[in-house]
Each structure stands twice: as structure tokens, then as C-alpha cells.
Motif scaffolding. Structure first.
Motif, PDB file in Angstrom:
ATOM      1  N   THR A   4     100.390  -7.149  84.966  1.00 51.55           N
ATOM      2  CA  THR A   4      99.645  -5.893  85.018  1.00 51.55           C
ATOM      3  C   THR A   4     100.411  -4.881  84.167  1.00 51.55           C
ATOM      4  O   THR A   4     101.529  -5.159  83.724  1.00 51.55           O
ATOM      5  CB  THR A   4      99.528  -5.364  86.461  1.00 51.55           C
ATOM      6  N   ALA A   5      99.846  -3.722  83.995  1.00 57.19           N
ATOM      7  CA  ALA A   5     100.517  -2.683  83.202  1.00 57.19           C
ATOM      8  C   ALA A   5     101.852  -2.279  83.824  1.00 57.19           C
ATOM      9  O   ALA A   5     102.794  -1.948  83.114  1.00 57.19           O
ATOM     10  CB  ALA A   5      99.609  -1.463  83.060  1.00 57.19           C
ATOM     11  N   GLY A   6     101.941  -2.329  85.172  1.00 59.18           N
ATOM     12  CA  GLY A   6     103.164  -1.901  85.847  1.00 59.18           C
ATOM     13  C   GLY A   6     104.027  -3.034  86.373  1.00 59.18           C
ATOM     14  O   GLY A   6     105.000  -2.790  87.080  1.00 59.18           O
ATOM     15  N   GLY A   7     103.709  -4.271  86.071  1.00 59.50           N
ATOM     16  CA  GLY A   7     104.476  -5.425  86.567  1.00 59.50           C
ATOM     17  C   GLY A   7     103.598  -6.653  86.684  1.00 59.50           C
ATOM     18  O   GLY A   7     103.228  -7.251  85.684  1.00 59.50           O
ATOM     19  N   SER A   8     103.233  -7.006  87.940  1.00 52.53           N
ATOM     20  CA  SER A   8     102.352  -8.152  88.122  1.00 52.53           C
ATOM     21  C   SER A   8     101.647  -8.081  89.466  1.00 52.53           C
ATOM     22  O   SER A   8     102.011  -7.303  90.347  1.00 52.53           O
ATOM     23  CB  SER A   8     103.131  -9.472  88.003  1.00 52.53           C
ATOM     24  N   ARG A   9     100.629  -8.911  89.599  1.00 50.92           N
ATOM     25  CA  ARG A   9      99.847  -9.003  90.834  1.00 50.92           C
ATOM     26  C   ARG A   9      99.870 -10.461  91.290  1.00 50.92           C
ATOM     27  O   ARG A   9      99.606 -11.375  90.518  1.00 50.92           O
ATOM     28  CB  ARG A   9      98.403  -8.586  90.607  1.00 50.92           C
ATOM     29  N   VAL A  10     100.172 -10.632  92.580  1.00 49.25           N
ATOM     30  CA  VAL A  10     100.139 -11.953  93.202  1.00 49.25           C
ATOM     31  C   VAL A  10      98.880 -12.033  94.048  1.00 49.25           C
ATOM     32  O   VAL A  10      98.642 -11.174  94.904  1.00 49.25           O
ATOM     33  CB  VAL A  10     101.373 -12.176  94.103  1.00 49.25           C
ATOM     34  N   GLU A  11      98.069 -13.054  93.795  1.00 52.98           N
ATOM     35  CA  GLU A  11      96.891 -13.312  94.623  1.00 52.98           C
ATOM     36  C   GLU A  11      97.079 -14.687  95.259  1.00 52.98           C
ATOM     37  O   GLU A  11      97.130 -15.699  94.562  1.00 52.98           O
ATOM     38  CB  GLU A  11      95.620 -13.272  93.795  1.00 52.98           C
ATOM     39  N   TRP A  12      97.232 -14.686  96.571  1.00 55.70           N
ATOM     40  CA  TRP A  12      97.510 -15.897  97.347  1.00 55.70           C
ATOM     41  C   TRP A  12      96.288 -16.155  98.219  1.00 55.70           C
ATOM     42  O   TRP A  12      96.009 -15.403  99.139  1.00 55.70           O
ATOM     43  CB  TRP A  12      98.741 -15.647  98.210  1.00 55.70           C
ATOM     44  N   GLU A  13      95.549 -17.207  97.926  1.00 56.64           N
ATOM     45  CA  GLU A  13      94.371 -17.572  98.713  1.00 56.64           C
ATOM     46  C   GLU A  13      94.679 -18.868  99.437  1.00 56.64           C
ATOM     47  O   GLU A  13      95.248 -19.788  98.845  1.00 56.64           O
ATOM     48  CB  GLU A  13      93.153 -17.757  97.818  1.00 56.64           C
TER      49      GLU A  13
END
Length: 146
Positions: free
Chosen positions: A103-112
Motif C-alpha cells: 500500500t502507499a503506507g506499507g502493506s495490507r494483510v488479508e487473512w481469509e
């Protein structure tokens, strides 16, 4: 089967978030009463077909959560990484799908995750999903903090 999703935003770059999430040795420190073991326990060593076991126990009473990596593509060159892990134990069954995206500020974790806990009846799936979502959200945040 119970279904839930955890989404966590972090200032870590995707590659570092991935490394922390899939350093399975850290899971032993982050998850109470649980020890992970397997031939490969580092993010850079996991491959499709890698197997590991999370043993949760109090003294001699516990269960093994057996898992196998079905697919794994670590993030690289500013792109997202993803993995699918299958749970094939006698007590816990299901599937985990994880995406770590920059992401612009780091990252996104999506855990399903889809989870079935034997011998609990399907009627309790909403409770299982709620408890599991809260537990996994706490663990994911701990792992990302290092």
C-alpha cells in the motif's frame, strides 16, 4: 464450516510483513500453548507441499493442527504475495488464504479462513468464526510487531 476474514494494515513493506507472518518459529512465541514444528519453518523456505504441525496442549492433553502449503507466491518487486494453506488434522480442518499487498503506507494483510472444528456441531459455526477471528487478529498483529 466457519468462515472469517482478518484485515490488518501495517507500515511494514509487503516483503517484511510476509517474512514475519510466515516465520513459523515466531508462531510458537505468539500463540499461547502452541508449538510449531516441521521440516521448514522460515518464510523463505516454505514451498508448495511444505508440511508443518501446530501442537496446542496443556500438559499431555492437546491436539495437532496439521497443515500443508498448497500454493505460495511471496511478494516481490512491489507486488502482492499470496498463499493457500490446507488444514488436514483430525480436530481442525479447513483452508487459509492469505494475501499481503503493498500500500502507499506499507502493506495490507488479508487473512481469509474456513475452519471446521470437530466434534463441534455446525450450529456453533458463528461462535467458532467469532472466536477464531479474534484470536487470529491478535496473533497476526503480534507477528507483525515482531
Amino acid at each position: 464450516m466457519a468462515r472469517f476474514t482478518v484485515t490488518v494494515e501495517t507500515e511494514l513493506p509487503a516483503e517484511e510483513a510476509w517474512r514475519r507472518l510466515f516465520d513459523l518459529r515466531a508462531h510458537t512465541r505468539a500463540i499461547p500453548l502452541t508449538t510449531l514444528r516441521g521440516e521448514v519453518l522460515t518464510a523463505d523456505g516454505l514451498r508448495a507441499g511444505s508440511r508443518f504441525v501446530a501442537r496446542t496442549a496443556v500438559g499431555p492433553v492437546g491436539f495437532d493442527d496439521r497443515m500443508v502449503v498448497d500454493e505460495i507466491v511471496p511478494p516481490q518487486s512491489g507486488g502482492a504475495g499470496s498463499t493457500r494453506i490446507r488444514k488436514e488434522g483430525n480436530v481442525v480442518r479447513g483452508q487459509i488464504d492469505v494475501v499481503v499487498a503493498p500500500t502507499a503506507g506499507g502493506s495490507r494483510v488479508e487473512w481469509e479462513q474456513v475452519i471446521r472444528v470437530r466434534p463441534l456441531p455446525a450450529l456453533l459455526d458463528p461462535v467458532v468464526a467469532l472466536v477464531a477471528r479474534l484470536a487470529y487478529a491478535t496473533t497476526i498483529r503480534r507477528l507483525l510487531r515482531g
